[in-house]
Design a protein around this motif. Structure first.
Motif, PDB file in Angstrom:
ATOM      1  N   CYS A  55       0.693  -1.451  -0.009  1.00  0.00           N
ATOM      2  CA  CYS A  55       0.195   0.037   0.004  1.00  0.00           C
ATOM      3  C   CYS A  55       0.746   1.109  -0.039  1.00  0.00           C
ATOM      4  O   CYS A  55       0.526   2.337  -0.343  1.00  0.00           O
ATOM      5  CB  CYS A  55      -0.897   0.077   1.129  1.00  0.00           C
ATOM      6  SG  CYS A  55      -0.013   0.139   2.884  1.00  0.00           S
ATOM      7  N   GLY A  56       2.050   1.174   0.561  1.00  0.00           N
ATOM      8  CA  GLY A  56       2.831   2.263   0.418  1.00  0.00           C
ATOM      9  C   GLY A  56       2.879   3.148   1.684  1.00  0.00           C
ATOM     10  O   GLY A  56       3.271   4.295   2.035  1.00  0.00           O
ATOM     11  N   ILE A  57       1.784   2.556   2.457  1.00  0.00           N
ATOM     12  CA  ILE A  57       1.786   3.423   3.988  1.00  0.00           C
ATOM     13  C   ILE A  57       2.514   2.776   4.905  1.00  0.00           C
ATOM     14  O   ILE A  57       2.174   1.541   5.428  1.00  0.00           O
ATOM     15  CB  ILE A  57       0.237   3.579   4.279  1.00  0.00           C
ATOM     16  CG1 ILE A  57      -0.635   4.227   3.007  1.00  0.00           C
ATOM     17  CG2 ILE A  57      -0.126   4.101   5.555  1.00  0.00           C
ATOM     18  CD1 ILE A  57      -1.939   4.000   3.297  1.00  0.00           C
ATOM     19  N   TYR A  58       3.491   3.481   5.393  1.00  0.00           N
ATOM     20  CA  TYR A  58       4.263   2.768   6.484  1.00  0.00           C
ATOM     21  C   TYR A  58       4.779   3.774   7.507  1.00  0.00           C
ATOM     22  O   TYR A  58       5.069   4.985   7.010  1.00  0.00           O
ATOM     23  CB  TYR A  58       5.780   2.251   5.850  1.00  0.00           C
ATOM     24  CG  TYR A  58       5.565   1.334   4.822  1.00  0.00           C
ATOM     25  CD1 TYR A  58       5.046   0.150   5.223  1.00  0.00           C
ATOM     26  CD2 TYR A  58       5.924   1.571   3.304  1.00  0.00           C
ATOM     27  CE1 TYR A  58       4.977  -1.033   4.124  1.00  0.00           C
ATOM     28  CE2 TYR A  58       5.651   0.525   2.576  1.00  0.00           C
ATOM     29  CZ  TYR A  58       5.283  -0.631   2.722  1.00  0.00           C
ATOM     30  OH  TYR A  58       5.155  -1.477   1.891  1.00  0.00           O
ATOM     31  N   GLU A  59       4.625   3.270   8.687  1.00  0.00           N
ATOM     32  CA  GLU A  59       5.018   4.483   9.722  1.00  0.00           C
ATOM     33  C   GLU A  59       6.018   3.478  10.504  1.00  0.00           C
ATOM     34  O   GLU A  59       5.631   2.921  11.593  1.00  0.00           O
ATOM     35  CB  GLU A  59       3.716   4.655  10.664  1.00  0.00           C
ATOM     36  CG  GLU A  59       4.346   5.933  11.554  1.00  0.00           C
ATOM     37  CD  GLU A  59       4.970   7.060  11.025  1.00  0.00           C
ATOM     38  OE1 GLU A  59       5.918   7.317  11.724  1.00  0.00           O
ATOM     39  OE2 GLU A  59       4.671   7.681  10.213  1.00  0.00           O
ATOM     40  N   ASP A  60       7.236   3.548  10.316  1.00  0.00           N
ATOM     41  CA  ASP A  60       8.261   2.908  10.875  1.00  0.00           C
ATOM     42  C   ASP A  60       8.588   3.151  12.630  1.00  0.00           C
ATOM     43  O   ASP A  60       8.659   2.339  13.195  1.00  0.00           O
ATOM     44  CB  ASP A  60       9.610   3.052  10.153  1.00  0.00           C
ATOM     45  CG  ASP A  60       9.744   2.661   8.770  1.00  0.00           C
ATOM     46  OD1 ASP A  60       8.646   1.829   8.445  1.00  0.00           O
ATOM     47  OD2 ASP A  60      10.387   3.004   7.870  1.00  0.00           O
ATOM     48  N   THR A  61       8.285   4.655  12.557  1.00  0.00           N
ATOM     49  CA  THR A  61       8.739   4.813  14.138  1.00  0.00           C
ATOM     50  C   THR A  61       7.584   4.148  15.085  1.00  0.00           C
ATOM     51  O   THR A  61       7.671   3.882  16.067  1.00  0.00           O
ATOM     52  CB  THR A  61       8.725   6.398  14.167  1.00  0.00           C
ATOM     53  OG1 THR A  61       7.460   6.919  13.742  1.00  0.00           O
ATOM     54  CG2 THR A  61       9.822   6.887  13.555  1.00  0.00           C
ATOM     55  N   ILE A  62       6.262   4.299  14.362  1.00  0.00           N
ATOM     56  CA  ILE A  62       5.250   3.639  15.492  1.00  0.00           C
ATOM     57  C   ILE A  62       5.717   2.032  15.652  1.00  0.00           C
ATOM     58  O   ILE A  62       5.320   1.715  16.736  1.00  0.00           O
ATOM     59  CB  ILE A  62       3.784   3.530  14.644  1.00  0.00           C
ATOM     60  CG1 ILE A  62       3.246   5.316  14.769  1.00  0.00           C
ATOM     61  CG2 ILE A  62       2.875   2.860  15.278  1.00  0.00           C
ATOM     62  CD1 ILE A  62       2.050   5.435  13.951  1.00  0.00           C
ATOM     63  N   ARG A  63       6.026   1.497  14.659  1.00  0.00           N
ATOM     64  CA  ARG A  63       6.393   0.180  14.958  1.00  0.00           C
ATOM     65  C   ARG A  63       7.454  -0.197  15.882  1.00  0.00           C
ATOM     66  O   ARG A  63       7.401  -0.967  16.778  1.00  0.00           O
ATOM     67  CB  ARG A  63       6.785  -0.688  13.527  1.00  0.00           C
ATOM     68  CG  ARG A  63       5.645  -0.632  12.358  1.00  0.00           C
ATOM     69  CD  ARG A  63       4.302  -1.080  13.116  1.00  0.00           C
ATOM     70  NE  ARG A  63       3.182  -1.242  12.065  1.00  0.00           N
ATOM     71  CZ  ARG A  63       2.562  -0.264  11.345  1.00  0.00           C
ATOM     72  NH1 ARG A  63       2.800   1.060  11.408  1.00  0.00           N
ATOM     73  NH2 ARG A  63       1.581  -0.562  10.513  1.00  0.00           N
ATOM     74  N   ILE A  64       8.522   0.842  15.908  1.00  0.00           N
ATOM     75  CA  ILE A  64       9.633   0.648  16.891  1.00  0.00           C
ATOM     76  C   ILE A  64       8.926   0.946  18.327  1.00  0.00           C
ATOM     77  O   ILE A  64       9.227   0.364  19.190  1.00  0.00           O
ATOM     78  CB  ILE A  64      10.662   1.764  16.354  1.00  0.00           C
ATOM     79  CG1 ILE A  64      11.225   1.558  15.310  1.00  0.00           C
ATOM     80  CG2 ILE A  64      11.656   1.744  17.731  1.00  0.00           C
ATOM     81  CD1 ILE A  64      12.088   0.174  14.980  1.00  0.00           C
ATOM     82  N   GLU A  65       8.262   1.815  18.154  1.00  0.00           N
ATOM     83  CA  GLU A  65       7.538   2.396  19.680  1.00  0.00           C
ATOM     84  C   GLU A  65       6.534   1.208  20.092  1.00  0.00           C
ATOM     85  O   GLU A  65       6.566   0.846  21.244  1.00  0.00           O
ATOM     86  CB  GLU A  65       6.727   3.562  19.574  1.00  0.00           C
ATOM     87  CG  GLU A  65       7.701   4.920  19.430  1.00  0.00           C
ATOM     88  CD  GLU A  65       8.737   4.979  20.511  1.00  0.00           C
ATOM     89  OE1 GLU A  65       8.526   4.752  21.579  1.00  0.00           O
ATOM     90  OE2 GLU A  65       9.968   5.244  20.009  1.00  0.00           O
ATOM     91  N   LEU A  66       5.797   0.539  19.243  1.00  0.00           N
ATOM     92  CA  LEU A  66       5.181  -0.664  19.718  1.00  0.00           C
ATOM     93  C   LEU A  66       5.911  -1.735  20.294  1.00  0.00           C
ATOM     94  O   LEU A  66       5.723  -2.424  21.042  1.00  0.00           O
ATOM     95  CB  LEU A  66       4.287  -1.142  18.646  1.00  0.00           C
ATOM     96  CG  LEU A  66       2.973  -0.386  18.114  1.00  0.00           C
ATOM     97  CD1 LEU A  66       2.406  -0.772  16.801  1.00  0.00           C
ATOM     98  CD2 LEU A  66       2.018  -0.083  19.337  1.00  0.00           C
ATOM     99  N   ILE A  67       7.116  -2.043  19.446  1.00  0.00           N
ATOM    100  CA  ILE A  67       7.936  -2.984  20.071  1.00  0.00           C
ATOM    101  C   ILE A  67       8.392  -2.742  21.648  1.00  0.00           C
ATOM    102  O   ILE A  67       8.457  -3.609  22.253  1.00  0.00           O
ATOM    103  CB  ILE A  67       9.228  -3.322  18.959  1.00  0.00           C
ATOM    104  CG1 ILE A  67       8.723  -3.847  17.850  1.00  0.00           C
ATOM    105  CG2 ILE A  67      10.188  -4.050  19.467  1.00  0.00           C
ATOM    106  CD1 ILE A  67       9.869  -3.927  16.761  1.00  0.00           C
ATOM    107  N   LYS A  68       8.882  -1.498  21.628  1.00  0.00           N
ATOM    108  CA  LYS A  68       9.326  -1.152  23.057  1.00  0.00           C
ATOM    109  C   LYS A  68       8.033  -1.184  23.942  1.00  0.00           C
ATOM    110  O   LYS A  68       8.418  -1.500  25.181  1.00  0.00           O
ATOM    111  CB  LYS A  68       9.826   0.273  22.845  1.00  0.00           C
ATOM    112  CG  LYS A  68      10.855   0.885  22.175  1.00  0.00           C
ATOM    113  CD  LYS A  68      11.545   1.986  22.093  1.00  0.00           C
ATOM    114  CE  LYS A  68      12.663   2.255  21.331  1.00  0.00           C
ATOM    115  NZ  LYS A  68      12.924   3.949  21.246  1.00  0.00           N
ATOM    116  N   GLU A  69       6.964  -0.933  23.748  1.00  0.00           N
ATOM    117  CA  GLU A  69       5.723  -1.063  24.451  1.00  0.00           C
ATOM    118  C   GLU A  69       5.774  -2.526  24.829  1.00  0.00           C
ATOM    119  O   GLU A  69       5.451  -2.928  25.945  1.00  0.00           O
ATOM    120  CB  GLU A  69       4.652  -0.403  23.932  1.00  0.00           C
ATOM    121  CG  GLU A  69       3.342  -0.580  24.639  1.00  0.00           C
ATOM    122  CD  GLU A  69       2.324   0.443  24.333  1.00  0.00           C
ATOM    123  OE1 GLU A  69       1.267  -0.567  23.786  1.00  0.00           O
ATOM    124  OE2 GLU A  69       2.207   1.494  24.272  1.00  0.00           O
TER     125      GLU A  69
END
Length: 159
Positions: A32-46
């Motif tokens: 889809c081309g819709i990526y939010e890498d920083t959110i995924r990193i924050e989710l991993i940290k959470e």
């Protein structure tokens, strides 16, 4: 009979909603081309924080004179769930979609590629170990790996 139908329908709706929510959490592979890498990193940290809290609660509850096994089981299940979610983000999002294979002839990019794969693999292994134990050393390893991956990924990654 009415209560039985109500319980059955409620149960089926709960299962349906749970499965839908699980599927919508993972990012699509269209692409889809819709990526939010920083959110995924924050989710991993959470997820790491939640795994740590679960481990600590399992330790604490296990030390009580009369352990509440129901609560211990709930914390174990919580730990398992968040470790699995962490693995899903690493695999489904980063490995499947964001980290692209690199030609080994391009030495500089290939070294970065191998570094990122290694760090993601560490995250997968340490989250698996966190499922198997309540050893807080794996929390330290998870935190170290996610910080190293974040540095490697964003240092040269084009958004």
């Amino acid at each position: 009979m009415k209560n039985y139908k109500k319980i059955l329908i409620t149960g089926l709706l709960t299962i349906l909603l749970f499965n839908i929510s699980k599927k919508t959490f993972a990012h699509c592979e269209i692409p889809c081309g819709i990526y939010e890498d920083t959110i995924r990193i924050e989710l991993i940290k959470e997820h790491i924080i939640t795994i740590e809290k679960s481990m600590k609660m399992i330790h604490e509850l296990s030390q009580e004179d009369t352990p509440n096994y129901n609560q211990i089981v709930r914390w174990v299940m919580n730990k398992e769930e968040h470790a699995t979610k962490l693995q899903d983000i690493v695999s489904q999002y980063f490995l499947h979609q964001r980290i692209k294979p690199v030609d080994p002839e391009n030495t500089e990019m290939y070294e970065k590629y191998i570094d990122r794969l290694t760090l993601l693999h560490e995250l997968l292994v340490y989250s698996m170990k966190a499922k198997q134990t309540t050893d807080l050393d794996y929390i330290n390893k998870l935190n170290k790996a996610i910080l190293a991956f974040e540095e490697s990924y964003f240092h040269t990654h084009q958004h």
